[in-house]
Write an enzyme that holds these catalytic residues in place. Structure first.
Site, short mmCIF file in Angstrom:
data_model
loop_
_atom_site.label_atom_id
_atom_site.label_comp_id
_atom_site.label_asym_id
_atom_site.label_seq_id
_atom_site.Cartn_x
_atom_site.Cartn_y
_atom_site.Cartn_z
N ASP A 1 8.27 -5.54 0.60
CA ASP A 1 7.46 -4.41 0.77
C ASP A 1 7.69 -3.80 -0.81
OD1 ASP A 1 6.50 -2.05 0.58
OD2 ASP A 1 7.63 -1.21 2.49
N LYS B 1 4.61 1.22 -9.98
CA LYS B 1 3.44 0.52 -9.06
C LYS B 1 2.16 1.25 -9.34
CE LYS B 1 2.17 -0.29 -4.10
NZ LYS B 1 2.94 -0.15 -3.06
N GLU C 1 -0.24 -3.32 3.49
CA GLU C 1 0.96 -2.53 4.43
C GLU C 1 0.67 -1.95 5.75
OE1 GLU C 1 1.78 0.11 1.37
OE2 GLU C 1 2.49 -1.29 -0.19
N ASP D 1 -0.37 5.74 6.84
CA ASP D 1 0.62 5.00 5.79
C ASP D 1 0.51 6.01 4.69
OD1 ASP D 1 2.36 3.60 4.29
OD2 ASP D 1 1.34 1.98 4.44
#
Lengths: 107, 174, 619
Positions: free
Chosen positions: C27, C87, C184, C206
């Site tokens: 992850d 990211k 994800e 999420d």
């Protein structure tokens, strides 16, 4: 006291012994691997030792030394296939902990 | 030009109506075998084949589960089999009615009126149901021309229905 | 499961010729990253040598060319640049970065490319991701005892084509084989579906450090079907931190902060946010100025963000033609869902208490590990079937700058679609295609992915040529486009290289650089492996000593063992791999005798109380 072989395992041992062309059975045992761990022994047997104990399972002789037997009593040896992999697996009721890779164990 | 029978791709009986539970089951059964996840360690050509086949399965599933697109496909399939050349023109009366319904929708877009909206929706729903029945009857009688004409009308009505949904969403969002 | 083969006599221990393939789930998060490994259908997050399971997604580049990843990278030192939350820059263009960053972007980088200025020179966000991936892979390799055969890397479901390509490129630079890029929320669903046997129509909410995703899924008999996804790939806990920092700057009337001050302010904001989970107020400071940040103020700052996420939930339901009443469970994923206000609002919206029985920080990595184990070929029983979808529509620019959608969003992957186009001028021999991704009508509002040309079209009158453009998106969500003139058979194809991503030669250069530093990495990995092995030995020896140390060893022997064990324990926290190896070896030798005695004692114990004549039967 006994070591058990499933029918499937016995079949595979038999065919491997036939392919090998000699031997009186297979030895199942344990050996120390430093620290407090132990590992399995699995090999063909050409000659018996004096103190060896022999169990017959589906026509296959399973040979164990008395020390190992204490750690292996009640163990069942199976032959399994998972995906592309195949081999013998031990189901040992005496095991308390296995190391991460499952190769050594404690009792 | 040929048409791939998507009913056959998913092992479903061809028809206007369809058993949704069976459709899901057939689709999942085929995906379980062909999905690219099952071919991660396979050769490039097998991977390619798996990818193409699952794309076809996905296309077939998305078309068959959508009532209008399903009928569209069924009709295209049947017309193709019959070899007939189907021509038809929408009658002016229908087009005029469409114009009026659209004008009503535009008015509602400018001024929110829930009651008028509900009435408009009812009218459109009733027209859709009527044309569904006509199209089914047309297919049953192998009257491709009429079925095709009804399908065109259904497409008009479907578009209208979508715009109704959009308007309602806009109201809900504010 | 360990499988054995029968060995020839005298080899000692059983041979294990069948090696399970080593796979890990990664992850790669905005704030923290994790790696998990699955064994026999159970996944586990791998901790580092200090027992830390989360690896902060922070890399520090130093002037001497070296770099440090994780918590060690967070404390500032001289001549170093700290990079956090990179990211969010992955696969992005400079024009996308509209907010303040705690570091500087290289303005001289070619058109639109994002490069971060560091004391060691400009660094691409892809390189930063690669360094984090490598650090995680090392953990997994140490744990599973060798090179990984493959990894599953998770990406936000709402990641577009360029962000996915950039993630793939990072894995390539890190030398990892990617089995699959997994969304994800889908990974989280796999964890809940396999571990908690969850079934039904599920919303996965999420909210991570930098991205928000919502997925509507149907879980039924081992099939994980994504019905619709939505979200915002630039909305997360980071934005909340920035909002708090902004509020503080405004309250204090401070402006013109240095990069380092701003970085510390963000760190403080995050700490304040965490503190308000339990407390109703907390003190914040800028220099000598200080004030109370209350939960009410935090809620005011939060509510706008939460409303945006709930709108996305509404849209996802609408896309799937479902309503809130159809939803049977809501699953919370991502560290930011720990915020009580988020939980409260989600509960109000769906009218049910959300599930978070699996740690929301870890659930994605766990699901990825389970899927990695299946994909690499260690299959147990009937493997789950994952049917994922395209997050954003793909299309081509047509006359007038309009977006002609060829693959609509929420299409199940993989998908292949074709559309025919034609020439618009007499004798036209070249046609340019410009590929876009997005939902808007005008291409100027969508993301440009790639441009390519079909040349050599035979001259014909306008509208006579038939050009078929096919889009193919694989199970990772990666696109390949092909154009073909049907009357002549002339073809042109393009694997989409994101316009703002890395060129192939950039990637190759980075791989070369990584191979050059591989030697150093190998040394580091060996050290980690030795450390883990040493700790394992110490643990098992400690247990054995506690049980039998006093009965089986003389005080002297015991003391000696303990002494070497202590030396090894100290060495294992250090960096001297050779010393660790030597001490491990000598501890091994010293304890071998003890292990033998334990075995004998075991036999004695088993035989005690039995009469001699019955022993004959037993042995």
């Amino acid at each position: 006291m006994a070591i058990l072989l499933t029918e499937n395992a016995a079949k595979h041992v038999a065919s491997q012994m036939a392919a090998r062309g000699k031997g009186v059975g297979i030895r199942v045992g344990v050996t120390t691997t430093g620290c407090s761990g132990m590992a399995y022994v699995l090999e063909f047997v050409d000659e018996l030792n004096a103190e060896d104990k022999v169990f017959a399972n589906h026509g296959i002789n399973v040979i164990v030394d008395p020390k190992s037997l204490l750690y292996l009593d009640g163990t069942e040896m199976d032959f399994v296939k998972t995906g592309l992999n195949e081999g013998f697996e031990f189901h040992n009721p005496n095991i308390k902990g296995e190391c991460g890779c499952g190769e050594s164990f404690t009792v | 030009m040929s048409v791939t029978d998507l009913f056959a791709v998913l092992g479903m009986p061809a028809g206007c109506q369809l058993d949704r539970v069976l459709l899901d089951e057939q689709y999942h059964k085929r995906q379980a075998v062909w999905h690219p996840d099952r071919f991660v360690n396979a050769s490039e050509s097998e991977k390619m084949q798996a990818m193409q086949h699952t794309s076809l399965l996905n296309d077939a599933y998305s078309i068959l589960k959508h009532p209008l697109r399903r009928v569209e496909h069924l009709l295209a399939l049947r017309i193709c089999e019959s070899g007939e050349v189907v021509v038809g023109k929408l009658e002016p009366g229908f087009l005029l009615q469409q114009l009026e319904l659209r004008e009503e929708l535009e008015r509602l877009g400018e001024k929110r009126d829930e009651n008028a909206f509900a009435r408009l929706r009812q009218t459109v729903d009733a027209l859709m149901l009527q044309h569904w029945q006509l199209i089914e009857a047309g297919i049953a009688k192998h009257d491709w021309c009429n079925a095709h004409l009804c399908l065109q009308k259904l497409q008009f009505l479907h578009k209208l229905q979508e715009e109704l949904n959009h308007l309602e969403d806009r109201w809900l969002d504010n | 499961m360990v499988l054995f083969t029968i060995a020839e006599p005298g080899l000692g221990r059983a041979r294990q010729v069948i090696r399970r393939k080593r796979a890990a789930g990664i992850d790669l998060g905005t704030t923290n990253s994790l790696v998990a490994v699955a064994r026999e259908g159970k996944a586990e997050v791998i901790a580092d040598v200090h027992g830390q399971r989360l690896l902060p997604s922070v890399v520090q580049y130093r002037a001497d060319g070296s770099h440090v990843v994780g918590s060690d990278a967070m404390s500032p030192v001289a001549d170093a640049t700290i990079i956090t939350s990179s990211k969010r820059l992955l696969g992005r263009s400079r024009a996308d970065i509209t907010y303040q960053l705690p570091y500087v972007l290289d303005a001289s980088a070619q058109e639109g490319m994002v490069r971060i200025e560091t004391v060691a020179g400009p660094v691409s966000p892809v390189q930063v991701a690669a360094d984090i991936l490598q650090s995680l892979a090392e953990r997994a390799q140490t744990e599973s005892g060798g090179e990984l055969d493959g990894v599953v890397i998770t990406v936000p479901a709402y990641f577009d084509e360029s962000q996915r390509q950039a993630t793939r490129a990072a894995a390539r630079i890190a030398g990892l084989k990617v089995l699959r890029l997994l969304n994800e929320p889908t990974a989280a669903a796999v964890a809940y579906g396999l571990d908690k046997q969850l079934q039904g129509t599920i919303i996965i909410y999420d909210l991570g450090g930098g991205t928000f995703d919502v997925s509507l899924m149907r879980l039924h008999n081992g099939v994980f079907e994504v019905l619709a996804i939505g979200g915002d790939s630039a909305l997360g806990g980071d934005d909340i931190d920035r909002a708090i920092a902004g509020w503080m700057q405004q309250q204090a009337g401070s402006s013109g902060m240095t990069i380092e001050d701003y970085r510390q302010l963000l760190q403080q904001s995050r700490a304040a946010k965490h503190a308000l989970t339990a407390a109703s107020t907390t003190t914040v400071t800028i220099g000598s100025w200080q004030t109370q940040l209350t939960r009410d103020i935090l809620h005011q700052l939060l509510d706008g963000f939460i409303e945006t996420t709930l709108k996305a939930c509404r849209r996802v339901l609408r896309d799937a033609g479902l309503t809130i009443a159809d939803v049977t469970d809501v699953v919370l994923v991502g560290g930011s869902t720990r915020t009580p206000r988020v939980q409260q609002k989600v509960q109000e919206f769906f009218g049910r208490a959300p599930l978070c029985s699996i740690n929301p920080d870890e659930v994605v990595a766990l699901g990825a590990a389970l899927q990695a184990d299946v994909l690499v070929g260690n299959k147990y029983g009937d493997a789950a079937l994952l049917l994922d979808v395209m997050p954003l529509s793909l299309g081509i620019e047509t006359m007038g700058g309009l977006m002609e959608k060829i693959i609509p969003r929420n299409s199940t992957l993989p998908v292949v679609r074709a559309q025919e186009f034609t020439t618009f001028k007499d004798g036209q021999t070249v046609m340019t295609f410009h590929v876009f991704q997005g939902e808007r009508e005008l291409v100027s509002d969508c993301r440009s992915l790639a441009r390519f040309e079909l040349r050599g079209i035979p001259p014909m009158v306008a509208g006579a040529a038939r050009i078929k453009v096919s889009f193919q998106v694989d199970a990772d969500g990666l696109l390949e486009v092909q154009a073909e003139e049907l009357t002549s058979g002339i073809k042109s194809s393009s694997v989409v290289k994101p316009s703002f991503g890395l060129a192939e030669h950039d990637i190759v250069d980075m791989i070369k650089a990584s191979i050059e530093s591989a030697a150093a990495d190998k040394v580091r990995r060996t050290l980690r492996e030795r450390q883990v092995e040493a700790r394992r030995h110490i643990e098992s020896l400690q247990a054995a000593l506690q049980q039998d140390g006093d009965n089986l060893l003389s005080a002297d022997e015991k003391h000696k063992l303990e002494q070497v064990m202590q030396e090894l324990a100290v060495a294992a926290t250090g960096e001297d791999a050779l010393l660790i190896e030597r001490l491990t070896e000598s501890l091994n030798n010293l304890s071998r005798d003890f292990a033998g005695r334990r075995m004998d004692a075991g036999i004695k114990a088993a035989l005690a109380g039995q009469r001699l004549d019955s022993l004959g039967d037993k042995l």
